[in-house]
Design a protein around this motif. Structure first.
Motif, mmCIF file in Angstrom:
data_model
loop_
_atom_site.group_PDB
_atom_site.id
_atom_site.type_symbol
_atom_site.label_atom_id
_atom_site.label_comp_id
_atom_site.label_asym_id
_atom_site.label_seq_id
_atom_site.Cartn_x
_atom_site.Cartn_y
_atom_site.Cartn_z
ATOM 1 N N MET A 233 68.380 14.682 -20.706
ATOM 2 C CA MET A 233 69.649 13.963 -20.638
ATOM 3 C C MET A 233 70.639 14.707 -19.762
ATOM 4 N N THR A 234 70.231 14.944 -18.571
ATOM 5 C CA THR A 234 71.092 15.639 -17.647
ATOM 6 C C THR A 234 71.953 14.646 -16.893
ATOM 7 N N LEU A 235 73.201 15.013 -16.722
ATOM 8 C CA LEU A 235 74.101 14.161 -15.940
ATOM 9 C C LEU A 235 74.106 14.670 -14.500
ATOM 10 N N VAL A 236 73.652 13.817 -13.604
ATOM 11 C CA VAL A 236 73.575 14.214 -12.201
ATOM 12 C C VAL A 236 74.459 13.297 -11.374
ATOM 13 N N ALA A 237 75.311 13.889 -10.570
ATOM 14 C CA ALA A 237 76.132 13.097 -9.668
ATOM 15 C C ALA A 237 75.820 13.553 -8.250
ATOM 16 N N ALA A 238 75.653 12.606 -7.347
ATOM 17 C CA ALA A 238 75.312 12.976 -5.984
ATOM 18 C C ALA A 238 76.257 12.301 -4.999
ATOM 19 N N HIS A 239 76.831 13.094 -4.133
ATOM 20 C CA HIS A 239 77.640 12.604 -3.008
ATOM 21 C C HIS A 239 78.753 11.666 -3.439
ATOM 22 N N LEU A 240 79.546 12.116 -4.404
ATOM 23 C CA LEU A 240 80.674 11.299 -4.847
ATOM 24 C C LEU A 240 81.820 11.410 -3.842
ATOM 25 N N TYR A 241 82.416 10.268 -3.539
ATOM 26 C CA TYR A 241 83.606 10.221 -2.689
ATOM 27 C C TYR A 241 84.701 9.500 -3.439
ATOM 28 N N LYS A 242 85.919 9.996 -3.316
ATOM 29 C CA LYS A 242 87.032 9.248 -3.879
ATOM 30 C C LYS A 242 88.254 9.430 -3.006
ATOM 31 N N GLN A 243 88.831 8.324 -2.639
ATOM 32 C CA GLN A 243 89.987 8.339 -1.760
ATOM 33 C C GLN A 243 91.158 7.681 -2.481
ATOM 34 N N PHE A 244 92.310 8.348 -2.486
ATOM 35 C CA PHE A 244 93.526 7.711 -2.997
ATOM 36 C C PHE A 244 94.433 7.491 -1.802
ATOM 37 N N GLY A 245 94.628 6.244 -1.424
ATOM 38 C CA GLY A 245 95.404 5.998 -0.220
ATOM 39 C C GLY A 245 94.719 6.706 0.937
ATOM 40 N N PRO A 246 95.473 7.378 1.771
ATOM 41 C CA PRO A 246 94.861 8.059 2.905
ATOM 42 C C PRO A 246 94.321 9.436 2.551
ATOM 43 N N THR A 247 94.397 9.821 1.296
ATOM 44 C CA THR A 247 94.032 11.179 0.933
ATOM 45 C C THR A 247 92.663 11.238 0.284
ATOM 46 N N ARG A 248 91.837 12.136 0.788
ATOM 47 C CA ARG A 248 90.530 12.326 0.185
ATOM 48 C C ARG A 248 90.663 13.249 -1.007
ATOM 49 N N ALA A 249 90.501 12.713 -2.199
ATOM 50 C CA ALA A 249 90.617 13.548 -3.391
ATOM 51 C C ALA A 249 89.296 14.252 -3.672
ATOM 52 N N ALA A 250 88.205 13.594 -3.355
ATOM 53 C CA ALA A 250 86.885 14.207 -3.535
ATOM 54 C C ALA A 250 85.997 13.723 -2.413
ATOM 55 N N SER A 251 85.280 14.654 -1.835
ATOM 56 C CA SER A 251 84.486 14.308 -0.676
ATOM 57 C C SER A 251 83.107 14.947 -0.799
ATOM 58 N N ASP A 252 82.079 14.122 -0.916
ATOM 59 C CA ASP A 252 80.696 14.595 -0.965
ATOM 60 C C ASP A 252 80.485 15.626 -2.079
#
Lengths: 332, 495
Positions: free
Chosen positions: B1-20
């Motif tokens: 039961m491992t939680l794996v996240a791959a290449h998450l991106y999140k943008q708020f407006g013009p700002t990259r809050a999380a990238s890869d």
């Protein structure tokens, strides 16, 4: 130095620092009063062509002046995050004082009238700032007391004003413009100057933005709060005098319910009840909206029994659009 | 039961809050996400917990696709998120707080609560995380650390297999941090997978098996905690090694015989502070150590006139000094940086300029002198290195570290004789800390007297010239020189 990146603005909103832009919802919020005013004028002009006539507009301005003068003072109170619902009663007190002194003092009755208003405001301010009674409750109490005073002294009978010098000064026209409107606009200019150019105006705003921060930063919160209530009281005194001059009498019913229109005007103009923001120009727009709405509905022949329903709905609608929901829950 | 996240991106407006951002939470381990303020830690954790939806990227939970639409959705899949802020409602009791999202399942028809049953289950949840709190305790008697534990109990009451803790310890003091770490270890021993976000590196190294480093929203890398050194982590977080030179070198402090700028004689304030005598000299940084409630905050409240002295008196530069309110303190040249930035330090909705000149607005008679205010704030922004698009930008648009610099700027704007600092780097990232430390030290060298109260032990020892330890409102120990003092030397007098 100006290296700029996104920064976290709390929960999950990230605001870009570089070209700090006003979000679209904010534009709607800010532009709302003006947009609404234009819509209102358009609708009423279509419904009643006479609406835009110079004659009517002059009447509207004269009607709106009492509201404007009181709303100028209320802008400070609301900007500081407080409220005053005794405005209508203060107007009645001052009108009575003006009526009682006009015979002997003539136009100089303005001095006792404004002093009476300022004194009423001072009591409100002391209750809030020194007694620490929330302004809503404090002014609810004083509202009843002030109105009661007028009733007690008049025994319910109107006190007429017929001094020529008084009426000539406050309810006559020069160059086709009512004196009351000139006074109202001059006071608006003064209030605008106080808000934008004085330290006092900034301190009022700071108290609304964060009272605890203001105290700890060394702002004399007690003094500023008392002063702003005195200011509202004095302006309400002026409003009472103008109202008395218009109706040529002071009655115990004068200004009844005015506080609701005053608060509505400030809020419809876009000054949030949560404090920290406010502008005289917006309050003037709000006053125009409230006044035009009433007179426009009359001219357009809207059922008088329906008018209150519409007015209330408009107020809710304005608050709905303009309120900053992040700051709800801190009205003092 | 491992939680794996791959290449998450999140943008708020013009700002990259999380990238890869890619991250793997191994079953039964503690995984820390570290980085400076605004590095994207919280965003990442919130994406894992369903509070924020990623723009792109894949997540799997126990090898099945996992794309939670909401926190509730994630909870149903066995992933529980504990928010950064304390969300305890003080008008409810402990059990009600634990089951706040699920009160209906303890309701009889007509909505009458099954109180006993709820209390029993709540106690079981508290026992399970190994904290010594009885559900019958009044909520007002719990400290922040215990409140955090209640929130953890709330999160695990849904029986999750993965627990996500967001900056759980940023506002907790030493003892409280330990309590939360103990709970994390206990849950880990029960097989819980834990992801957490933290500012405090020492705590990360004490608790984490794995760690993921983020910088400016970019994924830097994931490591086994045993594989990297603290200095290396610092370097990866900030881009430079900070273990050496975090704290600027001490100037030679003034002689102990030099006259004091402030002398507080047997002062007692509120219920917290009992008749202590303390003095601080020009050019000296006096450190105050102590747990929350040990008296430092009360002493500050007394010095700035926010609370009256119950006993004793104060002298400022040899003259009697009894402030009746904070206004008097500022007038006497005492500037105060409060511990709660959001509620006491600055007005976030106001501009940088508005906040900087708030304590002593430049004026011409009754009028506000805008051009002088502009010049002043321009100078302060430069002096303190506030990173903002301009003096008119709202403080809300700044990072925590830059907001704190604004508060510091507000204090320095009045040209104070004495500066009181209450946790000046709380919630401030490492890079900004170093700048703030440098500035504080520089001001001390220029002759400013400073009293520093901090829950951050290395900071307190690294910055102070002299150190006073407060315990239950009295001075438990004084170190005439903080040079070479070890953390445990201080801590043993605190408890």
């Amino acid at each position: 130095m100006n290296e700029v990146s996104g920064v976290n603005a709390g929960d999950d909103t990230v605001i870009p620092v570089g070209g700090w832009k006003v979000p679209r919802i904010d534009l709607l919020r800010r532009g709302f009063p003006l947009i609404f005013l234009v819509i209102l004028i358009t609708v009423f002009t279509i419904m009643s062509p006479r609406f835009l006539s110079l004659d009517n507009l002059s009447t509207v301005l004269e009607q709106g002046t009492v509201l404007l003068v009181a709303a100028l003072g209320m802008t400070f109170i609301i900007m500081a995050g407080s409220i005053d619902i005794s405005v209508g009663a203060i107007v009645a007190v001052s009108a009575l004082v003006a009526a009682l002194t006009a015979d002997t003092l003539g136009a100089w009755a303005i001095i006792p009238a404004i002093a009476a208003g300022a004194l009423c405001g001072c009591i409100n301010g002391l209750l809030l700032a020194v007694g620490k009674v929330p302004s809503f409750i404090a002014t609810m109490g004083t509202m009843v007391v002030y109105r009661g005073l007028v009733l007690y002294f008049t025994r319910g009978a109107p006190v007429s004003i017929d001094d020529d010098s008084f009426l000539g000064t406050y309810s006559d026209y020069s160059w086709g413009i009512p004196h009351s409107v000139m006074i109202g606009l001059a006071l608006a200019l003064l209030a605008w100057g106080i808000i934008n150019y004085t330290v006092f105006g900034r301190e009022v705003r700071a108290i609304g933005g964060g009272e605890r921060v203001s105290i700890l930063t060394g702002i004399s919160v007690t003094r500023v709060k008392i002063l702003m209530f005195v200011l509202l009281g004095a302006l309400s005194g002026m409003a009472g005098l103008l109202q008395g001059a218009r109706t040529m009498a002071a009655t115990s019913q004068l200004g009844l319910g005015l506080e609701l229109d005053v608060i509505a005007a400030v809020v419809v103009g876009g000054t949030p009840l949560t404090g920290g923001l406010g502008s005289i120009v917006n309050t003037m727009l709000g006053v125009l909206i409230i006044t035009l709405l009433s007179s426009g509905m009359n001219m357009a022949g809207v059922d008088p029994y329906l008018q209150n329903i519409i007015k209330g709905a408009v107020l809710i609608c304005a608050v709905f659009v303009t309120i900053d929901r992040k700051k709800i829950g801190i009205i003092k | 039961m491992t939680l794996v996240a791959a290449h998450l991106y999140k943008q708020f407006g013009p700002t990259r809050a999380a990238s890869d951002v890619s991250i793997t939470l191994r079953t039964g381990t503690v995984h820390a996400i570290v980085g400076e303020n605004g590095a994207g830690k919280s965003t990442t954790l919130r994406m894992l917990g369903g509070a924020t939806r990623p723009d792109s990227g894949e997540m799997t939970l126990r090898d099945a696709p996992y794309a939670p639409q909401s926190i509730v959705d994630a909870t149903l899949r066995g992933v529980a998120l504990v928010h950064q802020e304390i969300t305890i409602n003080r008008s409810l009791n402990i059990a009600e707080n634990i089951f706040i999202g699920n009160l209906r399942s303890y309701a009889r028809p007509l909505g009458i609560m099954k109180r006993k049953q709820m209390a029993t289950v709540a106690q079981a949840a508290l026992d399970r995380i190994g904290v010594d709190i009885s559900v019958s305790t009044s909520i007002d008697r719990l400290n922040l650390g215990e409140l955090k534990c209640i929130e953890i109990a709330r999160a695990i009451s849904s029986n999750p297999n993965t627990l996500l803790l967001d900056e759980s310890t940023a506002y907790l003091d030493h003892r409280e941090v330990d309590a939360v770490l103990r709970v994390m270890r206990e849950l880990k021993s029960q097989g819980m997978t834990i992801g957490f976000v933290s500012h405090h590196l020492s705590e990360v190294l004490a608790a984490a098996d794995d760690l993921t480093i983020l910088k400016d929203g970019q994924f830097v890398g994931s490591f086994r905690a045993t594989e990297v050194e603290e200095g290396e982590i610092h370097r990866l977080m900030v881009g430079r090694d900070l273990t050496h030179g975090t704290y600027p070198p001490r100037a030679s402090p003034p002689a102990l015989s030099a006259p004091a700028i402030l002398r507080a004689e047997k002062v007692a304030v509120g219920r917290e502070l009992n008749e202590i005598t303390i003095e601080v000299r020009r050019g000296e940084i006096l450190g105050l150590a102590g747990l929350k409630g040990a008296g430092a905050e009360a002493l500050f409240a007394g010095i700035v006139g926010d609370e009256p002295l119950r006993h004793g008196f104060m002298q400022l530069a040899g003259k009697n000094y009894h402030p009746s309110n904070p206004r008097a303190a500022w007038k006497h040249g005492i500037a105060h940086l409060p511990g709660d930035r959001g509620n006491e330090g600055l007005i976030a909705g106001f501009s940088v300029l508005d906040n900087l000149v708030m304590a002593r607005p430049p004026r011409r008679g009754p009028f506000f002198d805008r051009s002088r205010a502009r010049a002043m704030s321009k100078e302060l922004i430069k002096l303190i290195g506030i990173r903002t698009s301009g003096a008119d930008a709202p403080c809300r648009s700044l990072s925590g570290g830059n907001m704190q610099k604004v508060v510091l700027g507000k204090c320095l704007a009045v040209g104070p004789e004495l500066l009181l600092l209450n946790n000046p780097t709380r919630g401030v990232d490492v890079g900004a800390r170093v700048e703030i430390y440098g500035l504080i030290r520089q001001k001390a060298a220029e002759g400013l007297a400073i009293i520093l109260s901090s829950e951050d032990m290395p900071e307190l020892i690294g910055m102070s010239d002299r150190l006073v330890v407060l315990r239950q409102g009295v001075i438990a120990r004084e170190f005439p020189s903080a040079e070479g003092v070890q953390e445990h030397d201080v801590v043993q007098y605190m408890t």
